[in-house]
Design a protein around this motif. Structure first.
Motif, PDB file in Angstrom:
ATOM      1  N   SER A 312      81.825  79.498  70.845  1.00 20.08           N
ATOM      2  CA  SER A 312      82.443  80.949  70.752  1.00 20.08           C
ATOM      3  C   SER A 312      83.494  80.994  69.939  1.00 20.08           C
ATOM      4  O   SER A 312      83.725  82.087  69.260  1.00 20.08           O
ATOM      5  CB  SER A 312      82.739  81.264  72.244  1.00 20.08           C
ATOM      6  N   VAL A 316      84.190  84.938  67.758  1.00 19.12           N
ATOM      7  CA  VAL A 316      85.060  85.876  68.390  1.00 19.12           C
ATOM      8  C   VAL A 316      85.779  86.440  67.226  1.00 19.12           C
ATOM      9  O   VAL A 316      85.614  87.712  67.152  1.00 19.12           O
ATOM     10  CB  VAL A 316      86.140  85.223  69.265  1.00 19.12           C
ATOM     11  N   LEU A 368      84.518  83.635  75.035  1.00 19.14           N
ATOM     12  CA  LEU A 368      84.839  84.973  74.238  1.00 19.14           C
ATOM     13  C   LEU A 368      85.541  86.012  74.869  1.00 19.14           C
ATOM     14  O   LEU A 368      86.258  86.392  74.473  1.00 19.14           O
ATOM     15  CB  LEU A 368      83.261  85.446  73.721  1.00 19.14           C
ATOM     16  N   ALA A 372      89.537  87.117  73.565  1.00 18.96           N
ATOM     17  CA  ALA A 372      89.557  88.292  73.228  1.00 18.96           C
ATOM     18  C   ALA A 372      90.766  89.157  74.041  1.00 18.96           C
ATOM     19  O   ALA A 372      91.548  89.845  73.326  1.00 18.96           O
ATOM     20  CB  ALA A 372      88.440  89.086  73.499  1.00 18.96           C
TER      21      ALA A 372
END
Length: 470
Positions: A312, A316, A368, A372
């Motif tokens: 991931s 991202v 992810l 974030a």
């Protein structure tokens, strides 16, 4: 003056501390059923072993920087390793669940200081242009620990006993103490005032609320006692809020919540991690108790989650650049909840390759989400709020994960008639119902991320040091 040998070995030393912490947090979950048998406890009631550690870490993180500045990085880092190793030894010697929980508190006291103090030493020793390279190296064990921890924990309880899950920390701690005594610089900070009143109010409130919710969920405490603890904890939290509003140097400045992206990011972290924080505890139990996997196999089945998290990292940044934080976090939060709930479809007839694929996809989505949320939360902080904001986010992460473990355990106990020797099919159904509830709980965090405006976070400044993605 810092010599070249110290500069070369300091990142290795901090990496050892981080490895001890991450290995311990992942090796334990696979061993919980074996520990329960050894202590004559139900495996569905072992969550206090996990929660005690997380709460202790959350409680002491705010004091780590002040302790290092006041007493020196070498003394505090050495004390952290000794406490962690001593706690590990006490855990291995425990003959009851109460003793094990108390020993985990000692272990958590060391774990709370290992990474923050080590990272502070790195920040003071290396120039800014080298920080990214050094900190990236230090965080590598954060990926290795979860990769080998579950399988190692399963293997140890099969070939030896559950005690070795803790005893394995002792030689690492001895090496860490030796290297610390020789190569950790004794760095002192300026005379800064620590908000002891705020620390006492905030810590008391956090612990009392957590204990009361856990007591109500598990019926471990009388309802009246749980309610008294809950209201006492809320009163302490309210007291901290009033104290911080008039204090010149509060533990966590209320100005942080005037930053739109920070306020949403912290609240989103609190609720989103309730679900994702429960999975490392819930899934090894499900694989062993619900599906009948041996411990080593259950540990190996957790590897795709870590590999998915690694994958991931490449997704991202371009995804956020194209879609923005609002779309990514709202959509990914809903997807994360649905992914957690999808484990309710797993039963003894599910092909192993399909379960492995599910766990890998969960790892991608979960990592992810963490990346974030953390970059959104910290990205708009100014230099004068970065340290306080980073510390508060670390506390919220630990608190949320401990509440997630407690909530999952309470749901599991409730669906399985509170763990009183349920039939295998009833137990499997209890795990499936718990996954659905935890997934729905995670999806509710999307309501918070919907409050983001289009473009929020797009011009955020990258923080010098981001919290680890525990």
């Amino acid at each position: 003056m810092i010599d070249q040998t110290t500069r070369r070995l300091l990142p290795w030393l901090v990496a050892i501390g981080f490895f001890m912490q991450t290995l311990d947090s992942t090796i334990l979950n696979t061993a919980l059923p074996a520990m329960a048998r050894g202590l004559n406890e139900s495996p569905l009631r072992m969550q206090s072993v996990v929660v005690a550690y997380m709460l202790t870490v959350a409680l002491l993180i705010p004091a780590s920087g002040w302790l290092a500045d006041r007493f020196g990085t070498r003394k505090v880092f050495m004390s952290a390793i000794v406490l962690f190793s001593l706690g590990s030894l006490l855990c291995a010697l425990s003959s009851s669940l109460t003793q094990l929980v108390a020993s985990r508190v000692v272990q958590g006291m060391g774990g709370a200081l290992l990474l923050p103090v080590g990272r502070l030493a790195v920040l003071k020793v290396f120039p800014k242009e080298q920080l990214l390279r050094v900190l990236s190296f230090v965080t590598i064990p954060g990926l290795i620990g979860p990769l080998v921890g579950p399988t190692l924990g399963g293997w140890l309880v099969e070939v030896a006993t559950w005690h070795w899950v803790f005893l394995i920390n002792i030689p690492v701690g001895v090496v860490g103490c030796f290297v610390t005594s020789r190569y950790m610089p004794e760095l002192l900070g300026g005379e800064t005032r620590f908000d002891w009143v705020g620390f006492a109010l905030f810590g008391t409130g956090m612990v009392l609320v957590s204990v009361s919710l856990q007591g109500m969920g598990e019926h471990a405490l009388p309802l009246a006692t749980s309610l008294v603890l809950l209201f006492a904890g809320l009163a302490a939290m309210a007291g901290y809020w009033l104290h911080a509003a008039r204090s010149a140097l509060p533990l966590f400045s209320l100005r942080l919540f005037h930053i739109h992206t920070y306020a949403i990011g912290v609240l989103g972290n609190l609720f989103a991690r309730l679900g994702s924080g429960a999975i490392p505890f819930l899934t090894p139990l499900f694989l062993q108790i619900g599906l009948g996997f041996p411990p080593t196999q259950a540990g190996m089945f957790m590897i795709p989650t870590v590999l998915g998290a690694m994958v991931s990292k490449t997704l991202v940044e371009p995804l956020i650049r194209r879609q923005g934080y609002r779309r990514v976090l709202v959509g990914n939060t809903l997807l994360l909840g649905m992914m957690i709930a999808s484990f309710a479809l797993v039963d003894r007839e599910t092909p192993h390759w399909m379960l492995l694929l599910q766990l890998a996809v969960f790892g991608v989505i979960n990592s992810l989400q963490f990346t974030a949320m953390n970059t959104l939360t910290l990205g708009d902080l100014e230099p004068d709020t970065a340290s306080s904001g980073n510390s508060l986010l670390s506390v919220v992460m630990q608190l949320s994960m401990s509440l997630g473990v407690a909530a999952a355990a309470a749901l599991l106990a409730g669906f399985s008639d509170h763990g009183i020797a349920p039939q295998p099919e009833r137990l499997l159904s209890a795990f499936q119902d718990t996954y659905i509830c935890v997934g729905v709980l995670s999806m509710l965090a999307a309501c918070i991320f919907m409050q983001l405006r289009p473009g929020d976070g797009d011009h955020a400044r990258a923080p010098v040091v981001s919290v680890e993605e525990g």
